[in-house]
Every structure is written in structure tokens, then in C-alpha cells.
Motif scaffolding. Structure first.
Motif, PDB file in Angstrom:
ATOM      1  N   UNK A  24       0.853  -1.193   0.000  1.00  0.00           N
ATOM      2  CA  UNK A  24       0.000   0.000   0.000  1.00  0.00           C
ATOM      3  C   UNK A  24       0.883   1.233   0.000  1.00  0.00           C
ATOM      4  N   UNK A  25       0.604   2.159  -0.878  1.00  0.00           N
ATOM      5  CA  UNK A  25       1.299   3.438  -0.862  1.00  0.00           C
ATOM      6  C   UNK A  25       0.321   4.535  -1.250  1.00  0.00           C
ATOM      7  N   UNK A  26       0.607   5.761  -0.818  1.00  0.00           N
ATOM      8  CA  UNK A  26      -0.355   6.846  -1.053  1.00  0.00           C
ATOM      9  C   UNK A  26       0.353   8.175  -1.216  1.00  0.00           C
ATOM     10  N   UNK A  27      -0.317   9.078  -1.922  1.00  0.00           N
ATOM     11  CA  UNK A  27       0.141  10.468  -2.068  1.00  0.00           C
ATOM     12  C   UNK A  27      -1.048  11.380  -1.764  1.00  0.00           C
ATOM     13  N   UNK A  28      -0.797  12.667  -1.795  1.00  0.00           N
ATOM     14  CA  UNK A  28      -1.837  13.642  -1.442  1.00  0.00           C
ATOM     15  C   UNK A  28      -3.027  13.576  -2.392  1.00  0.00           C
ATOM     16  N   UNK A  29      -4.196  13.747  -1.816  1.00  0.00           N
ATOM     17  CA  UNK A  29      -5.421  13.848  -2.618  1.00  0.00           C
ATOM     18  C   UNK A  29      -6.494  14.476  -1.749  1.00  0.00           C
ATOM     19  N   UNK A  30      -7.377  15.219  -2.378  1.00  0.00           N
ATOM     20  CA  UNK A  30      -8.414  15.918  -1.621  1.00  0.00           C
ATOM     21  C   UNK A  30      -9.384  14.948  -0.953  1.00  0.00           C
ATOM     22  N   UNK A  31      -9.635  13.823  -1.641  1.00  0.00           N
ATOM     23  CA  UNK A  31     -10.564  12.829  -1.116  1.00  0.00           C
ATOM     24  C   UNK A  31      -9.849  11.485  -0.980  1.00  0.00           C
ATOM     25  N   UNK A  32     -10.596  10.448  -0.622  1.00  0.00           N
ATOM     26  CA  UNK A  32     -10.042   9.102  -0.537  1.00  0.00           C
ATOM     27  C   UNK A  32     -10.307   8.396  -1.865  1.00  0.00           C
ATOM     28  N   UNK A  33      -9.227   8.074  -2.558  1.00  0.00           N
ATOM     29  CA  UNK A  33      -9.340   7.492  -3.896  1.00  0.00           C
ATOM     30  C   UNK A  33      -8.471   6.235  -3.958  1.00  0.00           C
ATOM     31  N   UNK A  34      -9.115   5.079  -4.189  1.00  0.00           N
ATOM     32  CA  UNK A  34      -8.393   3.803  -4.232  1.00  0.00           C
ATOM     33  C   UNK A  34      -8.107   3.382  -5.664  1.00  0.00           C
ATOM     34  N   UNK A  35      -6.915   2.845  -5.858  1.00  0.00           N
ATOM     35  CA  UNK A  35      -6.557   2.192  -7.121  1.00  0.00           C
ATOM     36  C   UNK A  35      -6.030   0.811  -6.735  1.00  0.00           C
ATOM     37  N   UNK A  36      -6.861  -0.217  -6.931  1.00  0.00           N
ATOM     38  CA  UNK A  36      -6.529  -1.558  -6.449  1.00  0.00           C
ATOM     39  C   UNK A  36      -6.213  -2.471  -7.631  1.00  0.00           C
ATOM     40  N   UNK A  37      -5.031  -3.076  -7.582  1.00  0.00           N
ATOM     41  CA  UNK A  37      -4.628  -4.040  -8.599  1.00  0.00           C
ATOM     42  C   UNK A  37      -4.451  -5.394  -7.920  1.00  0.00           C
ATOM     43  N   UNK A  38      -5.204  -6.389  -8.407  1.00  0.00           N
ATOM     44  CA  UNK A  38      -5.166  -7.707  -7.785  1.00  0.00           C
ATOM     45  C   UNK A  38      -5.397  -8.785  -8.830  1.00  0.00           C
ATOM     46  N   UNK A  39      -4.997 -10.023  -8.540  1.00  0.00           N
ATOM     47  CA  UNK A  39      -5.254 -11.127  -9.479  1.00  0.00           C
ATOM     48  C   UNK A  39      -6.746 -11.346  -9.666  1.00  0.00           C
ATOM     49  N   UNK A  59      -8.192  10.094   3.796  1.00  0.00           N
ATOM     50  CA  UNK A  59      -7.906  10.874   2.581  1.00  0.00           C
ATOM     51  C   UNK A  59      -6.633  10.353   1.934  1.00  0.00           C
ATOM     52  N   UNK A  60      -6.491  10.660   0.642  1.00  0.00           N
ATOM     53  CA  UNK A  60      -5.278  10.306  -0.066  1.00  0.00           C
ATOM     54  C   UNK A  60      -5.578   9.495  -1.315  1.00  0.00           C
ATOM     55  N   UNK A  61      -4.663   9.550  -2.264  1.00  0.00           N
ATOM     56  CA  UNK A  61      -4.752   8.694  -3.449  1.00  0.00           C
ATOM     57  C   UNK A  61      -3.958   7.436  -3.121  1.00  0.00           C
ATOM     58  N   UNK A  62      -4.665   6.344  -2.903  1.00  0.00           N
ATOM     59  CA  UNK A  62      -4.059   5.130  -2.358  1.00  0.00           C
ATOM     60  C   UNK A  62      -3.952   4.055  -3.443  1.00  0.00           C
ATOM     61  N   UNK A  63      -2.722   3.596  -3.674  1.00  0.00           N
ATOM     62  CA  UNK A  63      -2.481   2.495  -4.607  1.00  0.00           C
ATOM     63  C   UNK A  63      -2.276   1.216  -3.806  1.00  0.00           C
ATOM     64  N   UNK A  64      -3.021   0.174  -4.158  1.00  0.00           N
ATOM     65  CA  UNK A  64      -2.934  -1.114  -3.469  1.00  0.00           C
ATOM     66  C   UNK A  64      -2.562  -2.187  -4.498  1.00  0.00           C
ATOM     67  N   UNK A  65      -1.480  -2.907  -4.205  1.00  0.00           N
ATOM     68  CA  UNK A  65      -1.023  -3.976  -5.089  1.00  0.00           C
ATOM     69  C   UNK A  65      -1.091  -5.306  -4.337  1.00  0.00           C
ATOM     70  N   UNK A  66      -1.845  -6.255  -4.889  1.00  0.00           N
ATOM     71  CA  UNK A  66      -1.990  -7.574  -4.274  1.00  0.00           C
ATOM     72  C   UNK A  66      -1.476  -8.618  -5.250  1.00  0.00           C
ATOM     73  N   UNK A  67      -0.520  -9.426  -4.799  1.00  0.00           N
ATOM     74  CA  UNK A  67       0.006 -10.507  -5.637  1.00  0.00           C
ATOM     75  C   UNK A  67      -0.273 -11.848  -4.959  1.00  0.00           C
TER      76      UNK A  67
END
Length: 292
Positions: A24-39, A59-67
Motif C-alpha cells: 500500500x502506498x499513497x500520495x496527497x489527494x483531496x478525497x479518498x481514492x483507491x486504485x486496487x490491482x489484484x489477481x 484521505x489520499x490517493x491510495x495504490x494497493x497492489x496484491x500478488x
């Protein structure tokens, strides 16, 4: 506790059957925004993953990587499809009758026909699969929150230092106000004496002119509101998490008061103080953008 909007967390869950890794990693964002990549195997868990993550962040632009690594790929099931075999037999019987041929179909031959027997991967147990995913997901989220909290404490210390500096600038503006009036009165009296020579000064007219001037340059309301905003910003920083939007609003109000002081400034020192104040407020606003 104040939290930064940037952060990183990683965890994995491994046993004899599989390994699941979550980053999980995140950067600044006005709202809570998920970008989820998974199998694809986990695609039906996306809503559950979002709900878990919402417990840890606001809050934050959150990238989630699931392997996912499956150590049980050789665990397949042999499936027999009798309906397909039955259709093969029926069509073969029709062919034998139509062309006058011997129907010599044997079980060993029929079994080799396409789709009569298939090798299929064993369907995963959804509950077992979710347990394998949820554990590293929560561990990664906890690491992520810890990283955010550590950076948040550094941001809090920096913002408090900046607020103290702003408060000192406001106090200098307050001190400068009476000095400006004294200097104006002195210059007015000197100018009047030059114009009237030995004639006696009319104190009441001088006082009236000074009062009019004081009303034009008075920044008491602005400095009082600025001090109040600084106090509220400190309280917000001390009160805990989820204050980024509130602090951003306070900073906007601070900037409005500083602009008014600058527009009323009638001497170089006050102008410089107001400009420095605006500069510090802008620095504060930039830092606030990093707070959840």
C-alpha cells in the motif's frame, strides 16, 4: 494523532498452499481514492478490500497492489461429462445408419473425444482465500498508518513552529500600529507649524485628523482574528487525526486577514511584515496539503 497523507506499508502471508503479498502506498489527494490491482482470483473481494482500508485511512490517493502465488496448481480434478458422451454416441449411431457402417465405438475410444473428460482446477474455498488475503491486508494497512503517523508528527512540529513565527509577526504588526500614529501626528504637527509659522496649533483639529488616519490604517480586527485562527490551528493539531480539511480552511481565513493588513498598510515596515506573514501562511498551506 496527526497523519501525513503519504505513506507505505507491505506485508505477506505464506503457508504450504499459497503466498499473498499486499503493498500500500499513497500520495496527497483531496478525497479518498483507491486504485486496487489484484489477481483475477481475488476480484470478487474488491469491495471487502475497500471496506477494510477505509478503517485505516480517510484521505489520499491510495495504490494497493496484491500478488498471489499458488503452490497447489497441480491439484486438479478429473471431470466426466456424460451428456457430451451421450451426444457423441447418438451422432455416431446416426452416422452408422446413414452410411451403412458398423458402429464400433468402444469406451476407450469414446473417452478420448473432446470434452468427455476434462481436467479442471479445484475451485478455491472463498472463506479460506479471504482469510489468506485479509491478514496481510490489515498488517500492510497498520504499517501504512504507522508510517503516516511518524511523518505526521514531523509535520505537526513543523507547523507549530511556523504558527509561532506567524504569531510573532502579528504581534509586531500590533506594536507597529501605535508607532505609526505617533509618527503621523509628529509629521502632521511639524507640517502645520511650517505652514502657520508662529500661529498657535489647533490641537482639536490635529487630533481629529489623527483619528481619521487611525481609522484608515487600523488593523486591530485583523490581528485579533489572526491570533484566533492561529489558536484554532494549534488546537486542531493537538486534537488528532482527520483535520486536514479544517486546517486548510483556517489557512484560507488567515490569508484573507493578511491581505487586508497589507491593503491597509501605510508604511514600509508594516507592508514588509504583512508580506512576510503571507509568505509564512503559504508555507503553512503547502504543509497542510500533506495532512490527512
Amino acid at each position: 494523532m496527526i497523519k501525513s497523507m503519504t505513506g507505505f506499508g507491505r506485508a505477506e502471508n505464506q503457508d504450504e498452499a499459497r503466498k499473498v503479498t499486499v503493498e500500500i502506498k499513497a500520495v496527497n489527494h483531496r478525497y479518498l481514492d483507491f486504485n486496487i490491482k489484484m489477481p483475477k482470483k481475488f476480484s470478487f473481494f474488491e469491495s471487502a478490500v475497500r471496506n477494510v482500508l477505509k478503517e485505516y485511512m480517510q484521505r489520499g490517493k491510495v495504490d494497493v497492489y496484491i500478488s498471489y502465488e499458488d503452490y497447489t496448481k497441480d491439484r486438479v480434478l478429473l471431470q466426466y461429462h456424460p451428456e457430451i458422451a451421450r451426444q457423441y454416441l447418438e451422432y455416431l449411431r446416426q452416422m452408422a445408419e446413414e452410411f451403412g457402417l458398423e458402429n464400433d465405438v468402444k469406451v476407450s475410444g469414446l473417452s478420448r473425444y473432446p470434452e468427455v473428460f476434462t481436467m479442471e482446477e479445484e475451485a478455491p474455498d472463498e472463506e479460506e482465500l479471504w482469510e489468506a488475503l485479509e491478514k496481510p491486508l490489515r498488517l500492510a494497512a497498520e504499517q501504512f498508518v504507522k508510517a503516516r503517523s511518524q511523518e505526521g508528527e514531523a509535520l505537526k512540529a513543523d507547523l507549530k513552529a511556523k504558527l509561532l513565527g506567524m504569531e510573532q509577526l502579528v504581534e509586531q504588526v500590533e506594536i507597529r500600529g501605535p508607532e505609526i500614529l505617533r509618527e503621523y501626528r509628529q509629521k502632521l504637527e511639524e507640517k502645520t507649524r511650517e505652514l502657520l509659522a508662529d500661529a498657535q496649533l489647533e490641537e482639536s483639529r490635529i487630533a481629529a485628523e489623527v483619528i481619521l488616519f487611525a481609522d484608515k490604517i487600523c488593523t486591530d480586527e485583523e490581528t485579533v482574528r489572526l491570533k484566533s485562527h492561529i489558536l484554532h490551528a494549534r488546537e486542531a493539531l493537538d486534537n488528532g487525526q482527520g483535520v486536514g480539511r479544517k486546517l486548510d480552511f483556517i489557512a484560507q481565513e488567515m490569508n484573507r486577514e493578511a491581505n487586508t493588513i497589507l491593503s491597509k498598510a501605510n508604511d514600509l515596515e508594516t507592508s514588509n511584515l504583512a508580506i512576510e506573514l503571507k509568505t509564512e501562511i503559504e508555507k503553512v498551506r503547502e504543509q497542510i496539503q500533506n495532512i490527512e
